[in-house]
Enzyme design. Structure first.
Site, PDB file in Angstrom:
ATOM      1  N   LYS A 201       0.832  -1.219   0.000  1.00  0.00           N
ATOM      2  CA  LYS A 201       0.000   0.000   0.000  1.00  0.00           C
ATOM      3  C   LYS A 201       0.869   1.272   0.000  1.00  0.00           C
ATOM      4  O   LYS A 201       0.657   2.202  -0.784  1.00  0.00           O
ATOM      5  CB  LYS A 201      -0.921  -0.010   1.234  1.00  0.00           C
ATOM      6  CG  LYS A 201      -1.577   1.301   1.549  1.00  0.00           C
ATOM      7  CD  LYS A 201      -2.604   1.699   0.520  1.00  0.00           C
ATOM      8  CE  LYS A 201      -3.007   3.149   0.671  1.00  0.00           C
ATOM      9  NZ  LYS A 201      -4.169   3.514  -0.092  1.00  0.00           N
ATOM     10  N   CYS A 255      -2.819  11.232   1.546  1.00  0.00           N
ATOM     11  CA  CYS A 255      -2.231   9.920   1.270  1.00  0.00           C
ATOM     12  C   CYS A 255      -0.860  10.084   0.633  1.00  0.00           C
ATOM     13  O   CYS A 255       0.159   9.722   1.215  1.00  0.00           O
ATOM     14  CB  CYS A 255      -3.137   9.144   0.339  1.00  0.00           C
ATOM     15  SG  CYS A 255      -4.798   9.001   0.977  1.00  0.00           S
TER      16      CYS A 255
HETATM   17  N1  SAJ Z   1      -1.392  15.047  -8.948  1.00  0.00           N
HETATM   18  C1  SAJ Z   1      -0.475  15.684  -9.789  1.00  0.00           C
HETATM   19  N2  SAJ Z   1      -0.207  15.120 -11.002  1.00  0.00           N
HETATM   20  C2  SAJ Z   1      -0.817  13.973 -11.418  1.00  0.00           C
HETATM   21  C3  SAJ Z   1      -1.733  13.323 -10.569  1.00  0.00           C
HETATM   22  C4  SAJ Z   1      -1.993  13.886  -9.324  1.00  0.00           C
HETATM   23  O1  SAJ Z   1       0.101  16.722  -9.444  1.00  0.00           O
HETATM   24  O2  SAJ Z   1      -0.533  13.549 -12.542  1.00  0.00           O
HETATM   25  C5  SAJ Z   1      -1.706  15.633  -7.616  1.00  0.00           C
HETATM   26  C6  SAJ Z   1      -3.202  15.939  -7.425  1.00  0.00           C
HETATM   27  O3  SAJ Z   1      -3.537  17.180  -7.978  1.00  0.00           O
HETATM   28  C7  SAJ Z   1      -3.301  15.909  -5.906  1.00  0.00           C
HETATM   29  C8  SAJ Z   1      -2.301  14.829  -5.495  1.00  0.00           C
HETATM   30  O4  SAJ Z   1      -1.444  14.657  -6.622  1.00  0.00           O
HETATM   31  O5  SAJ Z   1      -2.913  17.126  -5.325  1.00  0.00           O
HETATM   32  C9  SAJ Z   1      -2.915  13.494  -5.123  1.00  0.00           C
HETATM   33  O6  SAJ Z   1      -4.034  13.207  -5.954  1.00  0.00           O
HETATM   34  P1  SAJ Z   1      -4.310  11.798  -6.624  1.00  0.00           P
HETATM   35  O7  SAJ Z   1      -5.541  11.944  -7.427  1.00  0.00           O
HETATM   36  O8  SAJ Z   1      -3.098  11.331  -7.334  1.00  0.00           O
HETATM   37  O9  SAJ Z   1      -4.482  10.792  -5.403  1.00  0.00           O
HETATM   38  P2  SAJ Z   1      -5.340  10.789  -4.027  1.00  0.00           P
HETATM   39  O10 SAJ Z   1      -4.457  11.301  -2.930  1.00  0.00           O
HETATM   40  O11 SAJ Z   1      -6.661  11.417  -4.183  1.00  0.00           O
HETATM   41  O12 SAJ Z   1      -5.540   9.209  -3.820  1.00  0.00           O
HETATM   42  C10 SAJ Z   1      -4.403   8.360  -3.737  1.00  0.00           C
HETATM   43  C11 SAJ Z   1      -4.603   7.214  -4.752  1.00  0.00           C
HETATM   44  N3  SAJ Z   1      -3.368   6.438  -4.872  1.00  0.00           N
HETATM   45  C12 SAJ Z   1      -2.835   6.119  -6.075  1.00  0.00           C
HETATM   46  O13 SAJ Z   1      -3.324   6.482  -7.124  1.00  0.00           O
HETATM   47  C13 SAJ Z   1      -1.610   5.266  -6.057  1.00  0.00           C
HETATM   48  C14 SAJ Z   1      -5.769   6.350  -4.278  1.00  0.00           C
HETATM   49  O14 SAJ Z   1      -5.934   5.226  -5.128  1.00  0.00           O
HETATM   50  C15 SAJ Z   1      -5.520   5.853  -2.842  1.00  0.00           C
HETATM   51  O15 SAJ Z   1      -6.597   5.057  -2.376  1.00  0.00           O
HETATM   52  C16 SAJ Z   1      -5.412   7.068  -1.970  1.00  0.00           C
HETATM   53  O16 SAJ Z   1      -4.287   7.860  -2.416  1.00  0.00           O
HETATM   54  C17 SAJ Z   1      -5.193   6.617  -0.529  1.00  0.00           C
HETATM   55  O17 SAJ Z   1      -6.169   6.641   0.237  1.00  0.00           O
HETATM   56  O18 SAJ Z   1      -4.087   6.164  -0.196  1.00  0.00           O
END
Ligand code: SAJ
Length: 406
Positions: A201, A255
């Site tokens: 995880k 996360c």
């Molecule tokens: N972000 C970027 N560039 C990207 C993708 C995201 O800058 O290409 C930023 C987003 O804007 C945001 C942050 O990253 O600020 C996180 O957003 P996210 O959509 O990537 O993820 P979370 O935090 O909403 O959810 C993550 C997910 N993990 C993965 O994709 C590996 C989700 O599946 C998990 O369940 C969750 O963390 C968790 O609970 O751990």
């Protein structure tokens, strides 16, 4: 009957999902207001599919309480922050939920920890407590780690369709818990040992953090040398084995900016790359701040109150502001003249900044230079309203020529 402890972004949808599938569920949380609201039919999470799910769960008799409930299956979904100085996991909430369970549970109880925990957490912090309890009370407790993978914004769909992992001490317990989750999860459910479940995880979120950090680093160097980072990433991603994520104003949520620190805290000698990625992502709000100042001086914008920050949440189309890049940016500007910038987010109705607007038109009318920090649907649909403004689009949602990028 399952008792779910911690009804936040993960616990609540999970509890509703079990209840919808016909399992008797009691949801417990220490927040009295949240429990009162849920008992009065008021949902705390505004997301697609949630109202329908809530209605079905209510029909199936889900109940909510602040009390500890006597049963034989518990799921802990409480927050697991990290210690700012040591970067190690803070398991206080998990242990407090555990102690509440041990106060009431039956013999042969299964305790599932869903909260994200660093590898070895169950062994180091949880098992000593349950071992002691078993000795004293002549009751058997089975420990399981079943991390979630759902993404805010699409949680209901992902609960049903994402593969899951169950870590347990023996296959019988693993299969029992697997059957339970299979009541709503249609995807593959992998069983393994507890430590591998914990590690996998944390690794998933760390992988994403490192990939985003790479994109952010590329954005900085491309800007310095006049290259279009988005075009370059898009071309590189046509390679069948390349999949670079997108640069942005920083990484928020609770996360991805948290979990990699667990590994840095526990394995400081072997985590140079993970630490560097965290630092690159944490540097992005400051980088955006410098871009704002550059663009202001290029266009002779002298007053920070003419600048508007669009978006306060940590990502698009959710109402969650935890660790959001905009809040990190506001923190940097605190007690300086730059704190006069105007802020607005359609999902945030509580006042968190002195110059906050609560209506798109007011926000646009008050500002000359708009910095888009979150790509909510609202701003995508209202692009025409920005036509007389300077725009810094940190999320690459617009493709017009006169828009500034990271
Ligand atoms: N972000 C970027 N560039 C990207 C993708 C995201 O800058 O290409 C930023 C987003 O804007 C945001 C942050 O990253 O600020 C996180 O957003 P996210 O959509 O990537 O993820 P979370 O935090 O909403 O959810 C993550 C997910 N993990 C993965 O994709 C590996 C989700 O599946 C998990 O369940 C969750 O963390 C968790 O609970 O751990």
């Amino acid at each position: 009957m399952i008792n779910i402890l911690g009804l936040g972004y993960i616990g609540l949808p999970t509890a509703l999902m079990f209840a919808q599938s016909g399992i008797e569920v009691v949801g417990t949380d220490i927040n009295e207001k949240l429990i009162n609201d849920l008992n009065n039919g008021v949902l705390s999470i505004d997301e697609k599919g949630m109202p329908e799910l809530f209605e079905k769960a209510q029909k199936n008799g889900i109940t909510f309480t602040t009390k500890n409930v006597k049963t034989d299956t518990y799921i802990i979904t409480v927050p697991t922050p990290y210690n700012d100085e040591t970067k190690k996991i803070n398991v206080d909430y998990v242990l407090s939920a555990l102690n509440n369970i041990l106060g009431v549970c039956e013999n042969e109880t299964i305790i599932v920890v869903e909260s994200t925990i660093s590898p070895g957490t169950i062994e180091k912090f949880v098992r000593p407590i349950t071992d002691e309890f078993m000795k004293k009370n002549d009751k058997i407790i089975h420990l399981v780690h079943a991390p979630e993978r759902i993404i805010p914004g699409n949680m209901v769909y992902e609960l049903e369709h994402n593969s899951r992992t169950i870590g347990a001490d023996n296959i019988d317990v693993a299969n029992k818990v697997k059957d339970l989750y299979a009541s709503f999860c249609k995807a593959e459910i992998v069983t393994t040992d507890i430590k591998s479940a914990e590690m996998s995880k944390v690794v998933e979120n760390t992988f994403r953090d490192i990939n985003i950090a790479f994109a952010n680093e590329l954005a900085k160097l491309c800007h310095e040398d006049g290259m279009d980072v988005y075009e370059i990433i898009s071309i590189a991603n046509k390679h069948p084995r390349v999949n670079i994520l997108q640069p942005g104003p920083g990484v928020g949520g609770h996360c991805i900016p948290v979990d990699p620190w667990f590994l840095v805290g526990d394995y400081p000698k072997h985590t140079d790359l993970i630490r560097a990625a965290r630092e690159v992502n944490s540097s992005m709000p400051e980088y955006v701040f410098n871009r704002i100042k550059e663009i202001m001086s290029e266009n002779n914008i002298l007053d920070f109150k003419d600048v508007g920050l669009y978006g306060l949440t940590y990502k698009e189309n959710v109402d969650d502001i935890r660790e959001s890049p905009t809040l990190q940016l506001l923190e940097l500007m605190k007690n300086t003249v730059s704190d006069n910038m105007v802020v607005y987010d359609p999902f945030v109705t509580v006042k968190i900044h002195k110059n906050q607007k609560f209506n798109f038109e007011d926000f646009i009318n008050a500002t000359e230079f708009i910095v888009v920090l979150v790509g909510h649907e609202e701003i995508k649909n209202k692009f025409h309203k920005l036509k007389d403004k300077y725009v810094l689009d940190t999320k690459n949602i617009f493709n017009q020529n006169d828009i500034y990028k990271l």
